[in-house]
Write a protein that holds these residues in place. Sequence first.
Motif, PDB file in Angstrom:
ATOM      1  N   UNK A 112      -0.343  -7.383   8.727  1.00 32.63           N
ATOM      2  CA  UNK A 112       0.448  -7.670   7.525  1.00 32.63           C
ATOM      3  C   UNK A 112      -0.269  -7.191   6.263  1.00 32.63           C
ATOM      4  N   UNK A 113      -1.583  -7.422   6.193  1.00 35.45           N
ATOM      5  CA  UNK A 113      -2.334  -7.109   4.976  1.00 35.45           C
ATOM      6  C   UNK A 113      -2.547  -5.617   4.772  1.00 35.45           C
ATOM      7  N   UNK A 114      -2.594  -4.853   5.844  1.00 34.08           N
ATOM      8  CA  UNK A 114      -2.922  -3.422   5.739  1.00 34.08           C
ATOM      9  C   UNK A 114      -1.755  -2.490   5.990  1.00 34.08           C
ATOM     10  N   UNK A 115      -0.747  -2.936   6.757  1.00 33.29           N
ATOM     11  CA  UNK A 115       0.372  -2.057   7.098  1.00 33.29           C
ATOM     12  C   UNK A 115       0.049  -1.060   8.192  1.00 33.29           C
ATOM     13  N   UNK A 116      -1.053  -1.248   8.910  1.00 28.63           N
ATOM     14  CA  UNK A 116      -1.435  -0.309   9.963  1.00 28.63           C
ATOM     15  C   UNK A 116      -0.488  -0.388  11.150  1.00 28.63           C
ATOM     16  N   UNK A 117      -0.421   0.713  11.889  1.00 28.97           N
ATOM     17  CA  UNK A 117       0.284   0.724  13.163  1.00 28.97           C
ATOM     18  C   UNK A 117      -0.569  -0.005  14.202  1.00 28.97           C
ATOM     19  N   UNK A 118       0.069  -0.492  15.266  1.00 28.32           N
ATOM     20  CA  UNK A 118      -0.662  -1.205  16.315  1.00 28.32           C
ATOM     21  C   UNK A 118      -1.728  -0.308  16.935  1.00 28.32           C
ATOM     22  N   UNK A 119      -1.377   0.951  17.181  1.00 31.23           N
ATOM     23  CA  UNK A 119      -2.349   1.875  17.779  1.00 31.23           C
ATOM     24  C   UNK A 119      -3.533   2.105  16.861  1.00 31.23           C
ATOM     25  N   UNK A 120      -3.324   1.998  15.550  1.00 29.03           N
ATOM     26  CA  UNK A 120      -4.407   2.194  14.587  1.00 29.03           C
ATOM     27  C   UNK A 120      -5.322   0.973  14.530  1.00 29.03           C
ATOM     28  N   UNK A 121      -4.742  -0.222  14.465  1.00 24.99           N
ATOM     29  CA  UNK A 121      -5.562  -1.429  14.332  1.00 24.99           C
ATOM     30  C   UNK A 121      -6.371  -1.687  15.595  1.00 24.99           C
ATOM     31  N   UNK A 122      -5.856  -1.266  16.756  1.00 26.70           N
ATOM     32  CA  UNK A 122      -6.590  -1.493  18.002  1.00 26.70           C
ATOM     33  C   UNK A 122      -7.626  -0.407  18.276  1.00 26.70           C
ATOM     34  N   UNK A 123      -7.716   0.590  17.421  1.00 29.48           N
ATOM     35  CA  UNK A 123      -8.677   1.668  17.644  1.00 29.48           C
ATOM     36  C   UNK A 123      -9.847   1.647  16.659  1.00 29.48           C
ATOM     37  N   UNK A 141       4.820  -5.359   5.280  1.00 28.34           N
ATOM     38  CA  UNK A 141       3.759  -4.977   4.342  1.00 28.34           C
ATOM     39  C   UNK A 141       4.315  -4.044   3.271  1.00 28.34           C
ATOM     40  N   UNK A 142       5.022  -2.998   3.701  1.00 32.98           N
ATOM     41  CA  UNK A 142       5.556  -2.033   2.746  1.00 32.98           C
ATOM     42  C   UNK A 142       6.533  -2.663   1.773  1.00 32.98           C
ATOM     43  N   UNK A 143       7.446  -3.484   2.297  1.00 31.50           N
ATOM     44  CA  UNK A 143       8.456  -4.104   1.442  1.00 31.50           C
ATOM     45  C   UNK A 143       7.838  -5.120   0.488  1.00 31.50           C
ATOM     46  N   UNK A 144       6.977  -6.006   0.998  1.00 27.58           N
ATOM     47  CA  UNK A 144       6.384  -7.041   0.143  1.00 27.58           C
ATOM     48  C   UNK A 144       5.452  -6.447  -0.906  1.00 27.58           C
ATOM     49  N   UNK A 145       4.696  -5.401  -0.538  1.00 28.23           N
ATOM     50  CA  UNK A 145       3.777  -4.791  -1.497  1.00 28.23           C
ATOM     51  C   UNK A 145       4.542  -4.155  -2.652  1.00 28.23           C
ATOM     52  N   UNK A 146       5.645  -3.491  -2.347  1.00 27.82           N
ATOM     53  CA  UNK A 146       6.423  -2.833  -3.400  1.00 27.82           C
ATOM     54  C   UNK A 146       7.186  -3.848  -4.248  1.00 27.82           C
ATOM     55  N   UNK A 170       3.580   2.630  -5.613  1.00 28.81           N
ATOM     56  CA  UNK A 170       4.113   3.286  -4.428  1.00 28.81           C
ATOM     57  C   UNK A 170       3.094   4.249  -3.813  1.00 28.81           C
ATOM     58  N   UNK A 171       2.215   4.827  -4.638  1.00 30.90           N
ATOM     59  CA  UNK A 171       1.195   5.741  -4.109  1.00 30.90           C
ATOM     60  C   UNK A 171       0.199   4.999  -3.219  1.00 30.90           C
ATOM     61  N   UNK A 172      -0.166   3.774  -3.612  1.00 28.32           N
ATOM     62  CA  UNK A 172      -1.096   2.980  -2.801  1.00 28.32           C
ATOM     63  C   UNK A 172      -0.435   2.573  -1.493  1.00 28.32           C
ATOM     64  N   UNK A 173       0.834   2.147  -1.557  1.00 27.44           N
ATOM     65  CA  UNK A 173       1.548   1.754  -0.339  1.00 27.44           C
ATOM     66  C   UNK A 173       1.712   2.957   0.585  1.00 27.44           C
ATOM     67  N   UNK A 174       1.999   4.122   0.017  1.00 26.56           N
ATOM     68  CA  UNK A 174       2.112   5.346   0.818  1.00 26.56           C
ATOM     69  C   UNK A 174       0.821   5.595   1.591  1.00 26.56           C
ATOM     70  N   UNK A 175      -0.314   5.444   0.915  1.00 24.42           N
ATOM     71  CA  UNK A 175      -1.600   5.645   1.575  1.00 24.42           C
ATOM     72  C   UNK A 175      -1.831   4.603   2.667  1.00 24.42           C
TER      73      UNK A 175
END
Length: 376
Positions: free
Chosen positions: A174-185, A308-313, A324-329
């Motif tokens: 939730x805090x980072x917006x990472x994909x599952x494959x990203x957070x587990x790697x 994450x994307x919706x709440x951050x924006x 939006x640039x930070x959320x994009x990153x």
Amino acid sequence: MATNDHQAIGAWLASKSPDSVAGNLSSTQRSYRKEAERLLLWSILERKKALSSLAAEDAAAYQGFLVDPPPAWCGPRHHQRWSPMWRPLEGPLTPVALRQSLIILKSLFAFLMRQRYVMGSPFAAVALPPDPRRPLGSSRTLTFAQWDHIDTLLQDHADTEPGRRLRRGMRWLYATGLRVAEITSVRCEDLKQVAYKTADGTMASGWLLSVTGRGGRSREVPVPAELVEELGDELARHGFERQVGAISNQGVPVMARFDSALERPPGWSASGLYQAIKAFLAQAAARLEGVDAQQLRKASTHWLRHTHGSHALQGREGQTPVSIEVVQNNLGHVSIGTTSMYFTTDERKKAMRGFWGVPRSEAKKAVAPSEGNTGS
């Protein structure tokens, strides 16, 4: 040079990530493999021919098959591919899923043609379903209240290693917006502490997580200090250095399974994290009613990314929305146009109202004398 359809599919998958280790497919490769193997099974079992022998009429028939598959081809998602209960489909594909499937298969045959394994593509004349282009996560995003409900339950969750690991997984997603494959790697050494200047000019420190996303693209994502501290507490609880960046912690996954008997804890698998979160969300849904309960029953790990994307924006009440640039990153989007799809119609209208100002008609109503108060 491939000598059969299975080898040809393998070569295509390898081309999607040339540096990947054999047997260790990326999430993109697994998605592509699913579509290719599904077509391969259908061509052999239903059309009684090789995948490389499919013609245009076969491609049209396959599209119809995906829209209305026989019950024998459908089953629950959670069964492993080696299980006798596994089935290629869960049910009819939605228009969005059908479009994605056809795009992938067109890519497969384009590759096979370049390799001169086939002379033409049976999917060349297949028209793609229209792209609805609805806002990302428009129906797969949790409200602030729904997330607060989940976060409260996480706080009261069982104080066991699996319980704390589940809490860590959901809060990091939730805090980072990472994909599952990203957070587990990601590993402990992927975290680094940095100094930065705040809005009032004072110096502060924070944490950045180095992530390798789709297409091998790297990015650095901010992580709340509280989450890093909790990870440090878990490391110390199991005999590791509390300082996350300690040399001795190198190689330890952020989503480590400390309940393992191994000397070095293995990482939680993407499928394991997915299943654990689905089970927890079902429990959370049981404490709610109506639409809220329905949403949580449908929710999954990817919903946390959308949220994450919706709440951050949007920004919580009293808090400044994230640019939006930070959320994009954070989300690893190549195009900022993709990130902008998280803006709802209401958010767009509120933003433009701030730019345009209050309409004169409303301004007049605001200053008009109330009934019975006409002045002297």
